[in-house]
Design a protein around this motif. Structure first.
Motif, PDB file in Angstrom:
ATOM      1  N   MET A   1       0.831  -1.203   0.000  1.00  0.00           N
ATOM      2  CA  MET A   1       0.000   0.000   0.000  1.00  0.00           C
ATOM      3  C   MET A   1       0.867   1.256   0.000  1.00  0.00           C
ATOM      4  N   VAL A   2       2.013   1.190   0.685  1.00  0.00           N
ATOM      5  CA  VAL A   2       2.960   2.313   0.634  1.00  0.00           C
ATOM      6  C   VAL A   2       3.441   2.512  -0.802  1.00  0.00           C
ATOM      7  N   VAL A   3       3.726   1.402  -1.490  1.00  0.00           N
ATOM      8  CA  VAL A   3       4.120   1.474  -2.904  1.00  0.00           C
ATOM      9  C   VAL A   3       2.996   2.094  -3.728  1.00  0.00           C
ATOM     10  N   MET A   4       1.747   1.731  -3.421  1.00  0.00           N
ATOM     11  CA  MET A   4       0.606   2.279  -4.155  1.00  0.00           C
ATOM     12  C   MET A   4       0.487   3.783  -3.955  1.00  0.00           C
ATOM     13  N   VAL A   5       0.728   4.252  -2.731  1.00  0.00           N
ATOM     14  CA  VAL A   5       0.712   5.697  -2.477  1.00  0.00           C
ATOM     15  C   VAL A   5       1.783   6.398  -3.311  1.00  0.00           C
ATOM     16  N   ALA A   6       2.977   5.793  -3.383  1.00  0.00           N
ATOM     17  CA  ALA A   6       4.062   6.377  -4.187  1.00  0.00           C
ATOM     18  C   ALA A   6       3.680   6.412  -5.664  1.00  0.00           C
ATOM     19  N   LEU A   7       3.066   5.339  -6.156  1.00  0.00           N
ATOM     20  CA  LEU A   7       2.623   5.312  -7.559  1.00  0.00           C
ATOM     21  C   LEU A   7       1.573   6.384  -7.821  1.00  0.00           C
ATOM     22  N   LEU A   8       0.660   6.538  -6.877  1.00  0.00           N
ATOM     23  CA  LEU A   8      -0.403   7.535  -7.042  1.00  0.00           C
ATOM     24  C   LEU A   8       0.162   8.946  -7.051  1.00  0.00           C
ATOM     25  N   ALA A   9       1.189   9.183  -6.216  1.00  0.00           N
ATOM     26  CA  ALA A   9       1.819  10.497  -6.184  1.00  0.00           C
ATOM     27  C   ALA A   9       2.609  10.761  -7.462  1.00  0.00           C
ATOM     28  N   ALA A  10       3.282   9.717  -7.974  1.00  0.00           N
ATOM     29  CA  ALA A  10       4.098   9.886  -9.179  1.00  0.00           C
ATOM     30  C   ALA A  10       3.238   9.958 -10.439  1.00  0.00           C
ATOM     31  N   PHE A  11       2.114   9.229 -10.437  1.00  0.00           N
ATOM     32  CA  PHE A  11       1.246   9.180 -11.620  1.00  0.00           C
ATOM     33  C   PHE A  11      -0.199   9.467 -11.196  1.00  0.00           C
ATOM     34  N   PRO A  12      -0.546  10.757 -11.004  1.00  0.00           N
ATOM     35  CA  PRO A  12      -1.890  11.111 -10.530  1.00  0.00           C
ATOM     36  C   PRO A  12      -3.010  10.609 -11.442  1.00  0.00           C
ATOM     37  N   ASP A  13      -2.702  10.409 -12.716  1.00  0.00           N
ATOM     38  CA  ASP A  13      -3.743   9.970 -13.647  1.00  0.00           C
ATOM     39  C   ASP A  13      -4.250   8.565 -13.353  1.00  0.00           C
ATOM     40  N   ILE A  14      -3.555   7.819 -12.495  1.00  0.00           N
ATOM     41  CA  ILE A  14      -4.087   6.521 -12.076  1.00  0.00           C
ATOM     42  C   ILE A  14      -5.480   6.723 -11.482  1.00  0.00           C
ATOM     43  N   ALA A  15      -5.652   7.829 -10.758  1.00  0.00           N
ATOM     44  CA  ALA A  15      -6.957   8.130 -10.164  1.00  0.00           C
ATOM     45  C   ALA A  15      -7.788   9.087 -10.996  1.00  0.00           C
ATOM     46  N   LEU A  16      -7.140   9.962 -11.757  1.00  0.00           N
ATOM     47  CA  LEU A  16      -7.874  11.052 -12.407  1.00  0.00           C
ATOM     48  C   LEU A  16      -8.268  10.774 -13.846  1.00  0.00           C
ATOM     49  N   TRP A  17      -7.608   9.805 -14.504  1.00  0.00           N
ATOM     50  CA  TRP A  17      -7.892   9.589 -15.927  1.00  0.00           C
ATOM     51  C   TRP A  17      -9.340   9.159 -16.174  1.00  0.00           C
ATOM     52  N   LEU A  18      -9.826   8.198 -15.413  1.00  0.00           N
ATOM     53  CA  LEU A  18     -11.167   7.674 -15.665  1.00  0.00           C
ATOM     54  C   LEU A  18     -12.260   8.702 -15.381  1.00  0.00           C
ATOM     55  N   PRO A  19     -12.255   9.413 -14.234  1.00  0.00           N
ATOM     56  CA  PRO A  19     -13.292  10.435 -14.038  1.00  0.00           C
ATOM     57  C   PRO A  19     -13.195  11.576 -15.040  1.00  0.00           C
ATOM     58  N   ARG A  20     -11.966  11.936 -15.441  1.00  0.00           N
ATOM     59  CA  ARG A  20     -11.826  13.003 -16.437  1.00  0.00           C
ATOM     60  C   ARG A  20     -12.409  12.570 -17.771  1.00  0.00           C
ATOM     61  N   THR A  21     -12.230  11.293 -18.109  1.00  0.00           N
ATOM     62  CA  THR A  21     -12.755  10.769 -19.374  1.00  0.00           C
ATOM     63  C   THR A  21     -14.276  10.648 -19.334  1.00  0.00           C
ATOM     64  N   MET A  22     -14.807  10.114 -18.234  1.00  0.00           N
ATOM     65  CA  MET A  22     -16.240   9.861 -18.156  1.00  0.00           C
ATOM     66  C   MET A  22     -17.048  11.130 -17.976  1.00  0.00           C
ATOM     67  N   PHE A  23     -16.460  12.134 -17.300  1.00  0.00           N
ATOM     68  CA  PHE A  23     -17.217  13.357 -17.019  1.00  0.00           C
ATOM     69  C   PHE A  23     -16.711  14.543 -17.850  1.00  0.00           C
ATOM     70  N   SER A  24     -16.071  14.257 -18.974  1.00  0.00           N
ATOM     71  CA  SER A  24     -15.497  15.330 -19.786  1.00  0.00           C
ATOM     72  C   SER A  24     -16.560  16.252 -20.356  1.00  0.00           C
ATOM     73  N   GLY A  25     -17.770  15.746 -20.531  1.00  0.00           N
ATOM     74  CA  GLY A  25     -18.831  16.571 -21.107  1.00  0.00           C
ATOM     75  C   GLY A  25     -19.606  17.366 -20.094  1.00  0.00           C
ATOM     76  N   PHE A  26     -19.217  17.251 -18.807  1.00  0.00           N
ATOM     77  CA  PHE A  26     -19.996  17.919 -17.759  1.00  0.00           C
ATOM     78  C   PHE A  26     -19.245  19.135 -17.212  1.00  0.00           C
TER      79      PHE A  26
END
Length: 435
Positions: A410-435
């Motif tokens: 989980m510590v590794v996952m936090v580091a990945l999330l910090a290094a690559f924010p799009d892991i969390a942001l890509w899908l909502p940005r794609t799905m809600f791009s029209g809103f």
């Protein structure tokens, strides 16, 4: 009274109240009253009453008791047995074999539960006896279950994401979508560890089981159809725009009741038990949130969060250094508080810092949930550890040692999330791009 003196006093009051066994909601309210007492011109009683009422009437929290009830219904159904039967034929030839059922089973159940404890208990009550009977290593079985059970907090629908969304006034639908990819990545990390461990310790693995023909595998898939239909009904209703998270929670309860009835697992006694358990849990969370609302309001009147944010800003910490400091803070809090209490307790103070650092609130919500996941498997107050202790009777600290590799992942996952924010942001940005 200066900012540091007031901060020290409030921390001392909070720690003292918790040490005396005072309920978290009362502890939060007491700290708020002490903070308000530092500003004599503020009507403390009026602030207390208004904040309690406002927190209790939040529409976003309506989904909370419904998702909790859905998890309680499924916990009392035959879902875990069906999931074990449906998943096991597909993993028995992988390195680690049936241990992967813990990870995959928790990931699937997380998509219909939203609770870490319910996910751990539901999967564990069938998987642990089976793994022990077949000769699997106890530490790997217990560690993988405890670690994977935390996916119930991350993969939507997530109770703690509802709480966070209500606290910071962020879209719950966006938070739900943002949790999907990180949840999958974390499950893959857990499965990867199981594979590596089994390859490095072949003597601790039971003999390979007989390969099943594809016909038998497809036959086993039928056991998974009910849970997949439930996921499609709940998550599909939200992402398809057919229902809000609150309305989808009601759909989930109706489908869960129907599924349990068709399985023959629902009678008047189990219905009453599930309803009462959901009511007790929902009231506990709502009470904590009301106490947190009072503290948040009090903090606003005192100006303490702004002063702390200004002080930390003067330290010149980079966003990553701030994130590292917050991670250590939450890991420390996780030794003494449950996840929801951690979120509502700290929101009033840390959100100005988060905003000043420029973190996206959706991204920070996912980061926060992963850090809270760590708290679920850290003694002495790790809820997943308590659940597994109840299932196995093992010493709490032995269970904690077994979960250490998954904590580090989980510590590794936090580091990945910090290094690559799009892991969390890509899908909502794609799905809600029209809103």
């Amino acid at each position: 009274m200066g900012v540091f003196e007031l901060s020290a006093l409030l921390v001392a009051v909070m720690l003292g109240a918790l040490a005396l066994g005072l309920w978290v909601a009362f502890s939060l309210s007491l700290v708020a009253l002490v903070a308000l007492a530092s500003k004599p011109a503020i009507p403390a009683a009026q602030v207390l009453a208004t904040s309690f009422w406002s927190a209790s009437t939040s529409w976003d929290l309506t989904a909370l008791p419904m998702f909790i009830w859905m998890g309680e219904i499924l916990f009392r159904s035959r879902l875990s047995e069906d999931m074990f039967a449906g998943i096991s034929p597909f993993v028995r030839r992988l390195p680690g074999r049936l241990t992967h059922v813990n990870v995959l089973g928790c990931a699937v159940f997380a998509a219909v539960s939203g609770s870490s404890a319910a996910t751990t208990a539901t999967i564990g009550k069938i998987s642990l006896p089976e793994l022990q009977k077949r000769g699997y290593d106890d530490r790997l079985a217990i560690g993988s279950l405890a670690g994977s059970g935390t996916l119930g907090l991350l993969i939507p629908p997530s109770i703690i994401l509802i709480v966070y969304g209500a606290a910071v006034e962020e879209s719950i639908a966006r938070l739900f979508v943002a949790g999907v990819v990180p949840g999958i990545v974390l499950a893959v990390l857990f499965m990867g560890y199981v594979v590596v461990w089994s390859l490095l310790n072949p003597k601790k693995m039971p003999p390979a089981e007989q390969r099943l023909p594809w016909r038998e595998k497809f036959k086993a898939v039928r056991s998974l159809l009910p849970v997949f239909l439930l996921i499609a009904g709940v998550i599909g209703a939200i992402y398809g725009g057919l229902a809000s998270p609150t309305e989808a929670a009601v759909v989930g309860v109706a489908l869960s009741l129907m599924m349990a009835r068709l399985q023959g697992a629902l009678d008047r006694r189990l219905f009453r038990e599930g309803l009462m358990a959901a009511t007790i849990t929902s009231c506990m969370i709502a009470f904590i949130l009301a106490g947190a609302a009072v503290l948040t309001t009090a903090m606003g009147f005192t100006g303490l969060p702004r002063q702390l944010a200004s002080w930390i800003g003067e330290l010149g910490l980079s966003p990553m250094m701030l994130l590292a400091a917050l991670t250590l803070l939450f890991i420390g809090l996780g030794c003494f508080l449950d996840g929801i209490s951690m979120v509502v307790l700290t929101t009033a103070v840390i959100m100005p810092l988060v905003a000043a650092a420029g973190f996206d609130l959706v991204w920070f919500g996912i980061y926060l949930v992963i850090v809270v996941e760590m708290a679920q498997i850290t003694p002495p107050v790790g809820f997943n550890l308590f659940v597994i202790q109840g299932l196995t009777g093992r010493n709490l600290f032995d269970i904690a040692r077994a979960t250490t590799p998954f904590f580090l992942l989980m510590v590794v996952m936090v580091a990945l999330l910090a290094a690559f924010p799009d892991i969390a942001l890509w899908l909502p940005r794609t799905m809600f791009s029209g809103f």
